[in-house]
Design a protein around this motif. Structure first.
Motif, PDB file in Angstrom:
ATOM      1  N   THR A 179       0.843  -1.203   0.000  1.00  0.00           N
ATOM      2  CA  THR A 179       0.000   0.000   0.000  1.00  0.00           C
ATOM      3  C   THR A 179       0.876   1.251   0.000  1.00  0.00           C
ATOM      4  N   PRO A 180       0.426   2.328  -0.682  1.00  0.00           N
ATOM      5  CA  PRO A 180       1.216   3.570  -0.690  1.00  0.00           C
ATOM      6  C   PRO A 180       1.480   4.050   0.732  1.00  0.00           C
ATOM      7  N   GLY A 181       2.701   4.473   0.981  1.00  0.00           N
ATOM      8  CA  GLY A 181       3.057   4.983   2.317  1.00  0.00           C
ATOM      9  C   GLY A 181       3.449   3.889   3.293  1.00  0.00           C
ATOM     10  N   THR A 182       3.889   2.758   2.753  1.00  0.00           N
ATOM     11  CA  THR A 182       4.303   1.648   3.621  1.00  0.00           C
ATOM     12  C   THR A 182       5.646   1.948   4.285  1.00  0.00           C
ATOM     13  N   GLN A 183       5.720   1.704   5.591  1.00  0.00           N
ATOM     14  CA  GLN A 183       6.967   1.919   6.326  1.00  0.00           C
ATOM     15  C   GLN A 183       7.839   0.667   6.226  1.00  0.00           C
ATOM     16  N   SER A 184       9.153   0.874   6.370  1.00  0.00           N
ATOM     17  CA  SER A 184      10.073  -0.260   6.371  1.00  0.00           C
ATOM     18  C   SER A 184       9.726  -1.182   7.538  1.00  0.00           C
ATOM     19  N   GLU A 185       9.948  -2.491   7.352  1.00  0.00           N
ATOM     20  CA  GLU A 185       9.701  -3.522   8.369  1.00  0.00           C
ATOM     21  C   GLU A 185       8.210  -3.828   8.554  1.00  0.00           C
ATOM     22  N   THR A 186       7.369  -3.310   7.652  1.00  0.00           N
ATOM     23  CA  THR A 186       5.941  -3.661   7.733  1.00  0.00           C
ATOM     24  C   THR A 186       5.776  -5.122   7.326  1.00  0.00           C
ATOM     25  N   VAL A 187       4.934  -5.830   8.074  1.00  0.00           N
ATOM     26  CA  VAL A 187       4.735  -7.254   7.784  1.00  0.00           C
ATOM     27  C   VAL A 187       3.351  -7.464   7.171  1.00  0.00           C
ATOM     28  N   TYR A 188       3.339  -8.104   6.023  1.00  0.00           N
ATOM     29  CA  TYR A 188       2.086  -8.444   5.347  1.00  0.00           C
ATOM     30  C   TYR A 188       1.775  -9.917   5.573  1.00  0.00           C
ATOM     31  N   LYS A 189       0.510 -10.203   5.782  1.00  0.00           N
ATOM     32  CA  LYS A 189       0.105 -11.601   5.997  1.00  0.00           C
ATOM     33  C   LYS A 189      -0.572 -12.135   4.742  1.00  0.00           C
ATOM     34  N   LEU A 190      -0.012 -13.192   4.162  1.00  0.00           N
ATOM     35  CA  LEU A 190      -0.646 -13.846   3.020  1.00  0.00           C
ATOM     36  C   LEU A 190      -1.257 -15.147   3.537  1.00  0.00           C
ATOM     37  N   ARG A 191      -2.548 -15.103   3.764  1.00  0.00           N
ATOM     38  CA  ARG A 191      -3.242 -16.218   4.402  1.00  0.00           C
ATOM     39  C   ARG A 191      -3.182 -17.498   3.548  1.00  0.00           C
ATOM     40  N   GLY A 192      -2.876 -18.617   4.206  1.00  0.00           N
ATOM     41  CA  GLY A 192      -2.920 -19.912   3.524  1.00  0.00           C
ATOM     42  C   GLY A 192      -1.768 -20.167   2.561  1.00  0.00           C
ATOM     43  N   GLN A 193      -0.716 -19.343   2.625  1.00  0.00           N
ATOM     44  CA  GLN A 193       0.440 -19.553   1.732  1.00  0.00           C
ATOM     45  C   GLN A 193       1.636 -20.126   2.497  1.00  0.00           C
ATOM     46  N   GLY A 194       1.384 -20.617   3.711  1.00  0.00           N
ATOM     47  CA  GLY A 194       2.464 -21.194   4.517  1.00  0.00           C
ATOM     48  C   GLY A 194       2.595 -22.686   4.302  1.00  0.00           C
ATOM     49  N   MET A 195       2.988 -23.390   5.358  1.00  0.00           N
ATOM     50  CA  MET A 195       3.238 -24.833   5.265  1.00  0.00           C
ATOM     51  C   MET A 195       1.944 -25.625   5.366  1.00  0.00           C
ATOM     52  N   ASN A 196       1.955 -26.828   4.780  1.00  0.00           N
ATOM     53  CA  ASN A 196       0.913 -27.801   5.074  1.00  0.00           C
ATOM     54  C   ASN A 196       1.097 -28.211   6.520  1.00  0.00           C
ATOM     55  N   SER A 197       0.048 -28.725   7.106  1.00  0.00           N
ATOM     56  CA  SER A 197       0.103 -29.081   8.515  1.00  0.00           C
ATOM     57  C   SER A 197      -0.097 -30.586   8.692  1.00  0.00           C
ATOM     58  N   VAL A 198       0.610 -31.154   9.668  1.00  0.00           N
ATOM     59  CA  VAL A 198       0.376 -32.578   9.968  1.00  0.00           C
ATOM     60  C   VAL A 198      -0.864 -32.726  10.844  1.00  0.00           C
ATOM     61  N   ARG A 199      -1.253 -31.645  11.515  1.00  0.00           N
ATOM     62  CA  ARG A 199      -2.370 -31.744  12.464  1.00  0.00           C
ATOM     63  C   ARG A 199      -3.720 -31.370  11.851  1.00  0.00           C
ATOM     64  N   HIS A 200      -3.756 -30.303  11.046  1.00  0.00           N
ATOM     65  CA  HIS A 200      -5.043 -29.923  10.451  1.00  0.00           C
ATOM     66  C   HIS A 200      -4.933 -29.736   8.947  1.00  0.00           C
ATOM     67  N   SER A 201      -6.125 -29.629   8.309  1.00  0.00           N
ATOM     68  CA  SER A 201      -6.143 -29.599   6.841  1.00  0.00           C
ATOM     69  C   SER A 201      -5.784 -28.233   6.274  1.00  0.00           C
ATOM     70  N   SER A 202      -5.911 -27.160   7.091  1.00  0.00           N
ATOM     71  CA  SER A 202      -5.632 -25.830   6.549  1.00  0.00           C
ATOM     72  C   SER A 202      -4.134 -25.531   6.594  1.00  0.00           C
ATOM     73  N   ARG A 203      -3.715 -24.695   5.663  1.00  0.00           N
ATOM     74  CA  ARG A 203      -2.299 -24.324   5.605  1.00  0.00           C
ATOM     75  C   ARG A 203      -2.005 -23.133   6.504  1.00  0.00           C
ATOM     76  N   GLY A 204      -0.741 -23.001   6.879  1.00  0.00           N
ATOM     77  CA  GLY A 204      -0.304 -21.837   7.644  1.00  0.00           C
ATOM     78  C   GLY A 204      -0.228 -20.613   6.741  1.00  0.00           C
ATOM     79  N   ASN A 205       0.202 -19.491   7.289  1.00  0.00           N
ATOM     80  CA  ASN A 205       0.284 -18.250   6.531  1.00  0.00           C
ATOM     81  C   ASN A 205       1.725 -17.951   6.114  1.00  0.00           C
ATOM     82  N   LEU A 206       1.831 -17.085   5.119  1.00  0.00           N
ATOM     83  CA  LEU A 206       3.149 -16.580   4.728  1.00  0.00           C
ATOM     84  C   LEU A 206       3.210 -15.111   5.157  1.00  0.00           C
TER      85      LEU A 206
END
Ligand SMILES: [Zn+2]
Ligand SMILES: [Zn+2]
Length: 253
Positions: A179-206
């Motif tokens: 987004t315009p005006g983003t500060q350095s070190e800002t963290v964005y969450k990309l839902r469901g783009q992380g690892m597969n899980s051994v415990r549940h069917s949904s993926r982690g976030n990136l």
């Protein structure tokens, strides 16, 4: 077993070589040469136990201990098997296929049933326990099912906003908006783009941390534009020459 982060994400099949004790194929664990039979232990009479009776002031005490002569088995091997030398088991090296499920993490244990050492009877095989070691990844760091990535952006990208392409663990690219005006070190969450899980069917976030990078070298045109930018913004900037020490530092980079 060492595996890559991609292999941990997708799950994989690995082969490992192990040396283990197996039931002796010649005597099937009986320890005697085929056709010969062990003798009954004379010391314990075949019970495998020795009873000792002692008289104490409390009365008679019976103490039971395993027979040393036959090792508590009640039998003496008179004609030991040639292959295992009377041990009942032999050391064998075997290649075993291991199914590694998707989502495994560093230090996870996998149990492969029946592929461990054999005791001394058929069907008494132990299990093989495998510990997973996930190797470090060049780009991603992992915490549980979530992945973390650092992305460098320029000051204009941070100020004006941009659409960035980010690699994912499955080897694809996803787009996300800075987004315009983003500060350095800002963290964005990309839902469901992380690892597969051994415990549940949904993926982690990136989680993508954007880091605004200041250019180390500028052309004269860039300098002039930045000076103009500073002027419009009302910043008074003092002229600074690079010293000898800074030039040496630059040369070493
Ligand atoms: Zn044998
Ligand atoms: Zn005995």
């Amino acid at each position: 077993i060492p595996i890559t982060l991609e292999e941990a994400f997708n799950g994989c099949e690995k082969e490992i070589k192990i040396t283990r004790s197996e039931l002796c194929p010649t005597c099937k664990g009986s320890k005697s040469k085929p056709g010969s039979n062990p003798e009954t232990c004379k010391v314990c009479g075949g019970t495998g136990q020795i009873k000792e009776v002692s008289n104490t002031f409390l009365g008679q005490m019976v103490n039971v201990r395993p027979c040393r002569e036959c090792g508590g088995t009640g039998k003496i091997i008179t004609d030991p098997c040639d292959e295992c030398h009377g041990r009942g088991s032999v050391r064998k090296t075997k290649t075993i296929k291991i199914e590694i499920p998707e989502g495994v993490d560093e230090g996870n244990h996998l149990r492969v049933s029946g592929e461990g050492n054999n005791g001394d009877k058929e069907g008494l095989e132990g299990d093989l326990i495998v510990t997973v070691h996930v190797k470090k990844h060049k780009q991603f760091t992992r915490e549980g099912d979530h992945l973390y990535l650092e992305k460098q952006i320029s000051f204009p990208q941070a100020a004006l906003g941009d659409v960035l392409s980010i690699p994912t663990i499955e080897g694809k690219e996803v787009e996300f908006k800075v987004t315009p005006g983003t500060q350095s070190e800002t963290v964005y969450k990309l839902r469901g783009q992380g690892m597969n899980s051994v415990r549940h069917s949904s993926r982690g976030n990136l989680y993508v941390k954007v880091v605004v990078v200041v250019p180390k070298k500028l052309s004269s045109k860039q300098k002039n534009l930045l000076k103009e930018f500073a002027e419009i913004s009302g910043d008074e900037i003092q002229h600074v020459e690079k010293g000898l020490f800074d030039r040496v530092k630059d040369a070493m980079k």
